[in-house]
Design an enzyme around this catalytic site. Sequence first.
Site, PDB file in Angstrom:
ATOM      1  N   LYS A   1       0.681  -1.155   0.025  1.00 44.11           N
ATOM      2  CA  LYS A   1       0.051   0.033   0.164  1.00 44.11           C
ATOM      3  C   LYS A   1       0.860   1.135  -0.049  1.00 44.11           C
ATOM      4  O   LYS A   1       1.798   1.541   0.713  1.00 44.11           O
ATOM      5  CB  LYS A   1      -0.897  -0.013   1.204  1.00 44.11           C
ATOM      6  CG  LYS A   1      -1.986  -0.842   1.107  1.00 44.11           C
ATOM      7  CD  LYS A   1      -3.149  -0.372   2.200  1.00 44.11           C
ATOM      8  CE  LYS A   1      -4.256  -1.304   2.280  1.00 44.11           C
ATOM      9  NZ  LYS A   1      -5.219  -1.096   3.439  1.00 44.11           N
TER      10      LYS A   1
ATOM     11  N   HIS B   1      -8.791   6.116  14.017  1.00 47.16           N
ATOM     12  CA  HIS B   1      -8.812   7.098  12.913  1.00 47.16           C
ATOM     13  C   HIS B   1      -9.573   8.403  13.200  1.00 47.16           C
ATOM     14  O   HIS B   1      -9.467   9.463  13.059  1.00 47.16           O
ATOM     15  CB  HIS B   1      -9.334   6.582  11.517  1.00 47.16           C
ATOM     16  CG  HIS B   1      -8.345   5.794  10.787  1.00 47.16           C
ATOM     17  ND1 HIS B   1      -8.714   4.981   9.871  1.00 47.16           N
ATOM     18  CD2 HIS B   1      -6.923   5.718  10.941  1.00 47.16           C
ATOM     19  CE1 HIS B   1      -7.279   4.251   9.329  1.00 47.16           C
ATOM     20  NE2 HIS B   1      -6.387   4.731  10.027  1.00 47.16           N
TER      21      HIS B   1
ATOM     22  N   GLU C   1       1.106  -2.071  16.952  1.00 46.68           N
ATOM     23  CA  GLU C   1       0.578  -2.806  15.881  1.00 46.68           C
ATOM     24  C   GLU C   1       1.484  -4.184  15.765  1.00 46.68           C
ATOM     25  O   GLU C   1       0.743  -5.097  15.433  1.00 46.68           O
ATOM     26  CB  GLU C   1       1.505  -2.142  14.672  1.00 46.68           C
ATOM     27  CG  GLU C   1       0.962  -0.564  14.320  1.00 46.68           C
ATOM     28  CD  GLU C   1      -0.360  -0.461  13.665  1.00 46.68           C
ATOM     29  OE1 GLU C   1      -1.086  -1.456  13.275  1.00 46.68           O
ATOM     30  OE2 GLU C   1      -0.768   0.826  13.459  1.00 46.68           O
TER      31      GLU C   1
ATOM     32  N   ARG D   1      -8.056  -8.847   4.458  1.00 44.72           N
ATOM     33  CA  ARG D   1      -7.168  -7.917   4.793  1.00 44.72           C
ATOM     34  C   ARG D   1      -7.383  -6.756   5.584  1.00 44.72           C
ATOM     35  O   ARG D   1      -6.754  -6.179   6.483  1.00 44.72           O
ATOM     36  CB  ARG D   1      -6.489  -7.174   3.454  1.00 44.72           C
ATOM     37  CG  ARG D   1      -4.914  -6.397   3.810  1.00 44.72           C
ATOM     38  CD  ARG D   1      -4.360  -5.923   2.482  1.00 44.72           C
ATOM     39  NE  ARG D   1      -3.448  -5.173   2.900  1.00 44.72           N
ATOM     40  CZ  ARG D   1      -2.275  -4.686   2.096  1.00 44.72           C
ATOM     41  NH1 ARG D   1      -2.269  -5.323   0.957  1.00 44.72           N
ATOM     42  NH2 ARG D   1      -1.513  -3.866   2.672  1.00 44.72           N
TER      43      ARG D   1
HETATM   44  P1  NAD Z   1       7.406   8.451  10.111  1.00 46.15           P
HETATM   45  O1  NAD Z   1       7.808   7.736   8.956  1.00 46.15           O
HETATM   46  O2  NAD Z   1       6.716   9.914  10.537  1.00 46.15           O
HETATM   47  O3  NAD Z   1       8.588   8.360  11.469  1.00 46.15           O
HETATM   48  C1  NAD Z   1       8.046   8.727  12.754  1.00 46.15           C
HETATM   49  C2  NAD Z   1       9.249   9.572  13.198  1.00 46.15           C
HETATM   50  O4  NAD Z   1      10.506   9.027  13.252  1.00 46.15           O
HETATM   51  C3  NAD Z   1       9.863  10.730  12.156  1.00 46.15           C
HETATM   52  O5  NAD Z   1       9.852  11.861  12.557  1.00 46.15           O
HETATM   53  C4  NAD Z   1      11.322  10.333  11.410  1.00 46.15           C
HETATM   54  O6  NAD Z   1      11.929  11.128  10.910  1.00 46.15           O
HETATM   55  C5  NAD Z   1      11.711   9.400  12.897  1.00 46.15           C
HETATM   56  N1  NAD Z   1      12.482   8.375  12.308  1.00 46.15           N
HETATM   57  C6  NAD Z   1      12.369   7.242  11.605  1.00 46.15           C
HETATM   58  N2  NAD Z   1      13.002   6.483  11.847  1.00 46.15           N
HETATM   59  C7  NAD Z   1      14.251   6.781  12.748  1.00 46.15           C
HETATM   60  C8  NAD Z   1      15.038   6.192  13.525  1.00 46.15           C
HETATM   61  N3  NAD Z   1      15.552   4.912  13.081  1.00 46.15           N
HETATM   62  N4  NAD Z   1      15.565   6.805  14.439  1.00 46.15           N
HETATM   63  C9  NAD Z   1      15.052   8.073  14.784  1.00 46.15           C
HETATM   64  N5  NAD Z   1      13.998   8.747  14.178  1.00 46.15           N
HETATM   65  C10 NAD Z   1      13.617   7.888  13.321  1.00 46.15           C
HETATM   66  O7  NAD Z   1       6.023   7.627  10.644  1.00 46.15           O
HETATM   67  P2  NAD Z   1       5.812   5.746  11.033  1.00 46.15           P
HETATM   68  O8  NAD Z   1       4.968   5.863  12.518  1.00 46.15           O
HETATM   69  O9  NAD Z   1       6.971   5.056  10.628  1.00 46.15           O
HETATM   70  O10 NAD Z   1       4.577   5.559   9.780  1.00 46.15           O
HETATM   71  C11 NAD Z   1       3.398   6.650   9.780  1.00 46.15           C
HETATM   72  C12 NAD Z   1       2.919   6.497   8.446  1.00 46.15           C
HETATM   73  O11 NAD Z   1       2.800   5.220   7.941  1.00 46.15           O
HETATM   74  C13 NAD Z   1       1.823   7.297   8.255  1.00 46.15           C
HETATM   75  O12 NAD Z   1       1.862   8.070   7.167  1.00 46.15           O
HETATM   76  C14 NAD Z   1       0.542   5.960   7.886  1.00 46.15           C
HETATM   77  O13 NAD Z   1      -0.487   6.353   7.187  1.00 46.15           O
HETATM   78  C15 NAD Z   1       1.728   5.113   7.288  1.00 46.15           C
HETATM   79  N6  NAD Z   1       1.274   3.686   7.248  1.00 46.15           N
HETATM   80  C16 NAD Z   1       1.188   2.855   5.991  1.00 46.15           C
HETATM   81  C17 NAD Z   1       0.767   1.626   6.133  1.00 46.15           C
HETATM   82  C18 NAD Z   1       0.679   0.761   4.724  1.00 46.15           C
HETATM   83  O14 NAD Z   1       0.328  -0.362   4.657  1.00 46.15           O
HETATM   84  N7  NAD Z   1       1.459   1.619   3.606  1.00 46.15           N
HETATM   85  C19 NAD Z   1       0.223   1.186   7.205  1.00 46.15           C
HETATM   86  C20 NAD Z   1       0.228   1.581   8.330  1.00 46.15           C
HETATM   87  C21 NAD Z   1       0.998   3.090   8.419  1.00 46.15           C
END
Ligand code: NAD
Length: 371
Positions: A146, A254, A188, A243
């Site tokens: 996705k 949400h 999660e 899914r």
């Molecule tokens: P993110 O990508 O914003 O990361 C969170 C924060 O952590 C950011 O500020 C980033 O810079 C920082 N960061 C990342 N890796 C780091 C590391 N190793 N060390 C220090 N800082 C780090 O957020 P997230 O929680 O990873 O992802 C959220 C996003 O994922 C949302 O946009 C959501 O819609 C999406 N999502 C997508 C799916 C999918 O199936 N595609 C599923 C769930 C969530």
Amino acid sequence: MIAPTVVPVELAGRAYDILIGPGLIEAAGAELKARFPGARYCVITDETVAETHLERLAASLTDADLAFSSIVVTPGEGSKTFETLESVVDGVLSARMERGDLLIALGGGVIGDLVGFASGIVRRGMRFVQVPTTLLSQVDSSVGGKTGINTRHGKNLVGLFHQPALVLADTATLDTLTPRHMRAGYAEVVKYGLIDDAAFFAWLEANSAEIFAGGPARIGAIATSCRAKAQVVRIDETEQGPRALLNLGHTFGHAFETACDYDAERLVHGEAVAIGMVLAHEFSARLNLASPDDAARVKAHLSAVGLPTSIGEIPGGVGSADELMRAIFQDKKVKRGRLTFILTRGIGEAFIADDVVPEQVRDFLEEKLAG
Ligand code: NAD
């Protein structure tokens, strides 16, 4: 480096591996060279991850004699926009990437969703590699294809199903993650136990401290989560049916994120999901589908690792039950006046209920808002 755990994602014509373990960033160059001979790369990351992990990935690509360029965007949800997408596409084309080349998404779910989408549309579809660096992205968003961005009409409304060619989940990158994002990703992980694996949930109850500390339990938890996700994606890649179980806790979650205007200071996604999963269990108990003891057990575990588990813990409040219901109606399809929710008959026994009466949800929320 110890040999990584390999989880295959079996999709005809689009199969790929998820490699899980510490040190995979250092090993990335050799791994990519062996898997995609002759390809060039464009690494896309955000400023925070660039500071902590880009240099090591660049060194690994250089050591393997791989040609690459890099693009760095602003961290956070605000980068899942048409504007940032345009700048990424422009950077990829300026670097003269061809169809046989690969983009590398180095970062959390924001980078993975953005880069996955860009790779799906540049030159009518390029391959891409996920190098997830948050727990959430290692157990969820980097797997399953996705991709997408947000619009003023809502989150993730423009995008594609586009599977990566490889996922390299370097578990050592989690050592630099903030404790808050680590906990959010853990919600999660718990979700997979609650959906259909009661034994995994019990194992998490016993091993959460070790997962947070790092080491073999962390790798085990990520691998079990990826196996669960890979299995669901294999049978229902484009979410026509089962899914949707992965949305356990997400309908309530949400609604809370919407109420907070997606302000990450107040509530991050995994926290919203944690509260949402507790409510899904409590609501199921209310409907006499499950025992209240199960809801209490879920709440106790999430709370033990420091996650919020009730609406009252969301700073600034979330408005009224009617406002939350409006957000739920926007998120959900309503069929014959009924809502579809992921409910449960107990821990590890989630199911898709497509006949939930909106008034019952509203009354339940009103009661929860009252404390
Ligand atoms: P993110 O990508 O914003 O990361 C969170 C924060 O952590 C950011 O500020 C980033 O810079 C920082 N960061 C990342 N890796 C780091 C590391 N190793 N060390 C220090 N800082 C780090 O957020 P997230 O929680 O990873 O992802 C959220 C996003 O994922 C949302 O946009 C959501 O819609 C999406 N999502 C997508 C799916 C999918 O199936 N595609 C599923 C769930 C969530």
